[in-house]
Design an enzyme around this catalytic site. Structure first.
Site, PDB file in Angstrom:
ATOM      1  N   SER A 157     159.490   3.164  14.226  1.00 46.46           N
ATOM      2  CA  SER A 157     159.987   1.842  14.218  1.00 46.46           C
ATOM      3  C   SER A 157     161.211   1.875  15.318  1.00 46.46           C
ATOM      4  CB  SER A 157     160.026   0.902  13.377  1.00 46.46           C
ATOM      5  OG  SER A 157     160.603  -0.450  13.346  1.00 46.46           O
ATOM      6  N   TYR A 183     165.633   0.783   5.763  1.00 46.08           N
ATOM      7  CA  TYR A 183     164.387   0.886   6.571  1.00 46.08           C
ATOM      8  C   TYR A 183     164.807   1.767   7.985  1.00 46.08           C
ATOM      9  CZ  TYR A 183     160.381  -0.696   9.438  1.00 46.08           C
ATOM     10  OH  TYR A 183     159.258  -0.487  10.057  1.00 46.08           O
TER      11      TYR A 183
END
Length: 322
Positions: A157, A183
């Protein structure tokens, strides 16, 4: 490398005219979103997809329509996999090894995002343990099944820009927990895993690449607070306007899954091996200012020494050497 595809391309655009009959693909996370679309597109072009999911009942319901779209002998089988439990990961790997049939591509698609602080069944911070360590063990245990000329595609990501991996405190035992930082660590780890896997397997003709699918409205955002997503997009658009860039646009799920199938079957292996891709292109490396929503990968995510160090730490944490 062909520049025929970009941010608006869909899975069907990328695979148009391709016959994947005879190809076998493992896709993790086929109970929602990108995983379901990835499986659908591949099966529709003749591939035999083995879809892994934690909740098989949910996956069966989510993929119910795929069989009707199958072409050229395409099919979908399901297998249980809970990436937050190494016992489940090892059981899944054992079952695939016992079956013995090779894979042309493994797409490590499943993941969680910005979860509250917690731990996997084995005591790892939830995002690092699920997104990285679960796939690390699964893929390495079944690496012998990836056929020569095959590929590993690791879903990462743009969130990797939030933070590098922390090799000294991977589980936030001494660092205040921040869901975005956690994350980011896990998504950087996904890229570094692809870098080192590619280095280790390139001589056998197996390549690995990382993929950023883009900003997509899926179940991945279920842990965001009410209004948080809208506020983030508003902030991004204000920054983009100030810098003369167009506003951020969400991708559709077929657009989001396009880079996964492009990297798996369309892109030149030497072009993407050990690289980070987005919008059906290899992304450029930059450590300067990157406006959210615009392409770019941080150099720390492609650092071969960091990749080797993370591999060694991961082996130590899971208690296995690969």
């Amino acid at each position: 490398m062909s520049n025929a595809f970009g941010s608006k391309s869909t899975t069907d655009d990328v695979l148009a005219g391709m016959d994947l009959s005879g190809k076998r693909v493992l896709v993790t996370g086929v109970s929602a979103g990108l995983g379901v679309e990835t499986a659908r597109a591949l099966v529709a072009h003749g591939a035999h997809v083995v879809g892994a999911a934690r909740n098989l009942a949910k996956a069966k319901e989510a993929t119910a329509g795929i069989h009707a779209q199958a072409a050229n002998g395409g099919q979908l089988d399901l297998i249980e996999l809970d990436l937050a439990s190494l016992q489940s990961v090892r059981s899944c790997a054992d079952a695939l090894l016992a079956d013995g049939r090779p894979f042309d591509v493994v797409i490590a698609n499943a993941g969680v995002m910005r979860t509250p602080f917690g731990h996997t069944a084995d005591g790892f911070e939830t995002q690092f343990g699920t997104n990285h360590l679960g796939h690390f063990v699964l893929v390495n245990r079944i690496a012998s099944l990836i056929a020569p000329g095959g590929r590993l595609i690791c879903l990462s990501s743009a969130g990797h820009r939030y933070s590098d991996v922390d090799l000294d405190d991977p589980n936030f035992e001494r660092t205040p927990y921040d869901p975005s930082a956690a994350y980011g660590r896990s998504k950087t780890a996904n890229i570094l895993f692809a870098v080192e896997f590619d280095r280790r397997h390139n001589a056998q003709g197996v390549r690995a690449a990382a993929v950023h699918p883009g900003g997509i409205m899926t179940e991945l955002g279920r842990h965001l607070a009410p209004g948080e997503l809208e506020a983030t997009v508003e902030k991004i658009n204000a920054q983009s306007a100030a810098e003369g860039h167009p506003p951020f646009e969400f991708k559709s799920i077929p657009q989001g899954a396009a880079t996964s199938v492009w990297a798996a079957f369309v892109a030149n292996a030497d072009d993407i091996g050990g690289r980070y891709t987005e919008d059906c292109q290899v992304s450029s490396v930059t450590d300067g200012l990157i406006t959210p929503g615009t392409p770019g990968v941080r150099s720390y995510a492609l650092d071969p020494e960091r990749a080797q160090a993370l591999w060694a730490l991961s082996e130590k944490l899971v208690g296995e050497r690969f």
